[in-house]
Design an enzyme around this catalytic site. Structure first.
Site, mmCIF file in Angstrom:
data_model
loop_
_atom_site.group_PDB
_atom_site.id
_atom_site.type_symbol
_atom_site.label_atom_id
_atom_site.label_comp_id
_atom_site.label_asym_id
_atom_site.label_seq_id
_atom_site.Cartn_x
_atom_site.Cartn_y
_atom_site.Cartn_z
ATOM 1 N N TYR A 1 -1.659 -0.590 10.350
ATOM 2 C CA TYR A 1 -2.052 -0.893 9.149
ATOM 3 C C TYR A 1 -0.741 -0.607 8.273
ATOM 4 O O TYR A 1 -0.277 -1.316 7.724
ATOM 5 C CB TYR A 1 -3.474 -0.075 8.471
ATOM 6 C CG TYR A 1 -3.505 -0.502 7.035
ATOM 7 C CD1 TYR A 1 -3.967 -1.734 6.626
ATOM 8 C CD2 TYR A 1 -3.172 0.429 6.064
ATOM 9 C CE1 TYR A 1 -4.160 -1.999 5.339
ATOM 10 C CE2 TYR A 1 -3.444 0.442 4.747
ATOM 11 C CZ TYR A 1 -3.972 -1.017 4.391
ATOM 12 O OH TYR A 1 -4.132 -1.086 2.841
ATOM 13 N N SER B 1 0.791 -1.230 0.069
ATOM 14 C CA SER B 1 -0.014 0.133 0.070
ATOM 15 C C SER B 1 0.750 1.340 -0.002
ATOM 16 O O SER B 1 1.857 1.117 0.447
ATOM 17 C CB SER B 1 -1.025 0.095 1.268
ATOM 18 O OG SER B 1 -1.529 1.177 1.328
#
Length: 246
Positions: free
Chosen positions: A158, A145
């Site tokens: 995350y 990501s």
């Protein structure tokens, strides 16, 4: 006149294939002639997706998959090998994103992100690496990501999992001479990830950002590009963002 054989697509395993990036990647790779095995917990969705791909002339199968279970991931890899005779590419895509400020102390959600986003990737590598080593080739595509390149409020855990995915991918790449390793880092992408955010304020803010999000098909196209390169070319990392994302 000698007629060249029709190329046979690669055997591609896709985790988290029931929606979003996984679904879009399955459709793109099947359309490119690859044979795809779809894995996810929501078996009704991947069954329908596999049927749709086959209806369009592609080759697809599906299997229930829980990436937090090493046994489940190993069975997934064996099923691909038994069905198609090889395991050429693994797309480690399964992920969760229950964002929240750390002081909310959502420890169960932290652990879930570690189990799916990091441990799930490790399980995928452990399941396919022996098969790829035995056949002398293979390609592991790990979905990270842009949160693996920067840290924003509410995304600490995350981001930590995605930084870790990039680190272990680079380590695997350096250890490999016959395998290719690609990290794909998407920016804001239309998917169901935001629906897993239990913090209502963060979920609403994340939904608002989706106005500039890119389609999941953009990531499928990036993966297709990396897979299509010659065996001696390793596309090590791709970052794909919406043009409007800061």
């Amino acid at each position: 006149m000698t007629v060249s054989p029709v190329p046979v697509g690669k055997v591609v395993l896709i985790t988290g294939a029931s929606s979003g990036i996984g679904e879009a990647t399955a459709r793109r790779l099947a359309a490119s002639g690859h044979r795809v095995l779809l894995g996810a917990r929501r078996t009704d969705r991947i069954a329908a997706l596999a049927e749709d791909i086959r209806g369009g002339g592609g080759t697809a199968d599906h299997r229930a998959l829980d990436v937090t279970s090493l046994d489940s991931v190993r069975a997934f890899a064996r099923a691909a090998h038994d069905t198609f005779g090889a395991v050429d590419v693994l797309v480690n895509n399964a992920g969760v994103m229950p964002l929240s400020p750390l002081d909310r102390l959502k420890v169960d959600e932290w652990n879930r992100m570690i189990d799916v986003n990091l441990r799930g990737v490790l399980h995928g590598i452990a399941a396919v690496l022996p098969l790829m080593r035995a056949q002398g080739s293979g390609h592991i595509v790990n979905i990270a990501s842009v949160s693996g390149h920067r840290v924003d409020p509410t995304a600490s855990v995350y981001s930590a999992t995605k930084f870790a995915v990039r680190a272990l991918s680079e380590g695997l790449r350096q250890e490999s001479r016959d395998l290719r390793v690609t990290v794909v880092s998407p920016g804001l992408t239309r998917s169901e990830l935001a629906e897993g955010i239990s913090d209502t304020a963060v979920r609403a803010a994340t939904r608002d950002l989706m106005d500039i999000a890119m389609p999941a098909a953009a990531i499928g196209a990036a993966i297709d590009y990396a897979i299509a390169q010659p065996a001696e070319v390793d596309v090590s990392e791709i970052v794909v963002r919406p043009t409007a994302q800061g």
